[in-house]
Write a protein that holds these residues in place. Structure first.
Motif, PDB file in Angstrom:
ATOM      1  N   SER A  37      37.705  41.126  38.632  1.00 29.85           N
ATOM      2  CA  SER A  37      38.481  41.401  38.882  1.00 29.85           C
ATOM      3  C   SER A  37      38.518  41.385  40.720  1.00 29.85           C
ATOM      4  CB  SER A  37      38.699  42.778  38.683  1.00 29.85           C
ATOM      5  OG  SER A  37      39.457  44.050  39.185  1.00 29.85           O
ATOM      6  N   PRO A  38      40.271  40.751  40.959  1.00 25.52           N
ATOM      7  CA  PRO A  38      39.985  40.493  42.687  1.00 25.52           C
ATOM      8  C   PRO A  38      40.505  42.177  42.850  1.00 25.52           C
ATOM      9  CG  PRO A  38      41.253  39.024  41.161  1.00 25.52           C
ATOM     10  CD  PRO A  38      40.614  40.149  39.808  1.00 25.52           C
ATOM     11  N   TYR A  39      40.825  43.082  42.086  1.00 22.90           N
ATOM     12  CA  TYR A  39      41.017  43.928  42.625  1.00 22.90           C
ATOM     13  C   TYR A  39      39.408  44.609  43.230  1.00 22.90           C
ATOM     14  CZ  TYR A  39      42.511  49.442  42.217  1.00 22.90           C
ATOM     15  OH  TYR A  39      42.354  51.209  42.840  1.00 22.90           O
ATOM     16  N   GLU A  91      46.372  44.907  33.751  1.00 17.95           N
ATOM     17  CA  GLU A  91      47.241  44.704  35.231  1.00 17.95           C
ATOM     18  C   GLU A  91      47.331  44.911  36.358  1.00 17.95           C
ATOM     19  OE1 GLU A  91      49.200  41.540  35.028  1.00 17.95           O
ATOM     20  OE2 GLU A  91      49.056  41.625  33.167  1.00 17.95           O
ATOM     21  N   GLN A  94      43.742  44.024  37.708  1.00 13.93           N
ATOM     22  CA  GLN A  94      43.379  42.879  37.883  1.00 13.93           C
ATOM     23  C   GLN A  94      42.376  42.798  36.619  1.00 13.93           C
ATOM     24  OE1 GLN A  94      43.354  41.909  41.790  1.00 13.93           O
ATOM     25  NE2 GLN A  94      45.592  43.268  42.323  1.00 13.93           N
ATOM     26  N   LYS A  96      40.698  39.781  35.047  1.00 14.99           N
ATOM     27  CA  LYS A  96      41.065  38.865  34.763  1.00 14.99           C
ATOM     28  C   LYS A  96      40.699  38.362  32.616  1.00 14.99           C
ATOM     29  CE  LYS A  96      39.105  36.794  38.567  1.00 14.99           C
ATOM     30  NZ  LYS A  96      37.957  36.273  39.499  1.00 14.99           N
ATOM     31  N   HIS A  99      46.000  39.078  31.200  1.00 12.62           N
ATOM     32  CA  HIS A  99      47.592  39.078  31.713  1.00 12.62           C
ATOM     33  C   HIS A  99      48.000  38.122  30.514  1.00 12.62           C
ATOM     34  CE1 HIS A  99      46.246  40.681  34.898  1.00 12.62           C
ATOM     35  NE2 HIS A  99      45.225  40.232  35.800  1.00 12.62           N
TER      36      HIS A  99
END
Length: 112
Positions: A37-39, A91, A94, A96, A99
């Protein structure tokens, strides 16, 4: 490698982040969360800490548990009626692989 991380998480070994969501506490690994997760990666990079505690005030404990299952094992079981809400949380965080079209997702649904 996934099995190794999953057993470390399940056994609570070498965890370095605590997540509070929906009145429950979850232990995890910053490395796993950052890769998935980029979040989470952004949080850990912008606010370095040895063992951060994240308060996910708008996240249901069942959703957090499912997201962690997915991040550690690559699959998750979600009740059919809960799938839209689960995917909204995925979502927002984020995650991965969660999505896109529901039919292409590695999510198993079950009806009551």
């Amino acid at each position: 490698m996934c099995k190794g991380f999953h057993s470390l998480q399940r056994d609570g070994q070498m965890v370095d982040v605590t997540i509070a969501a929906g009145g429950k506490i979850f232990k995890a690994h910053k490395l796993v969360l950052s890769v998935c997760s980029p979040y989470f990666q952004k949080i850990f990079l912008e606010h370095p800490s040895q063992h951060p505690i994240l308060f996910m005030t708008d996240v249901n404990s069942h959703h957090m548990a499912g997201l962690l299952d997915f991040m550690y094992s690559g699959q998750v079981n979600v009740k059919y009626e809960d799938l839209p809400n689960f995917l909204k949380v995925a979502e927002a965080l984020q995650v991965k692989g969660l999505h896109g079209e529901v039919g292409s997702l590695p999510v198993r649904t079950r009806r009551r």
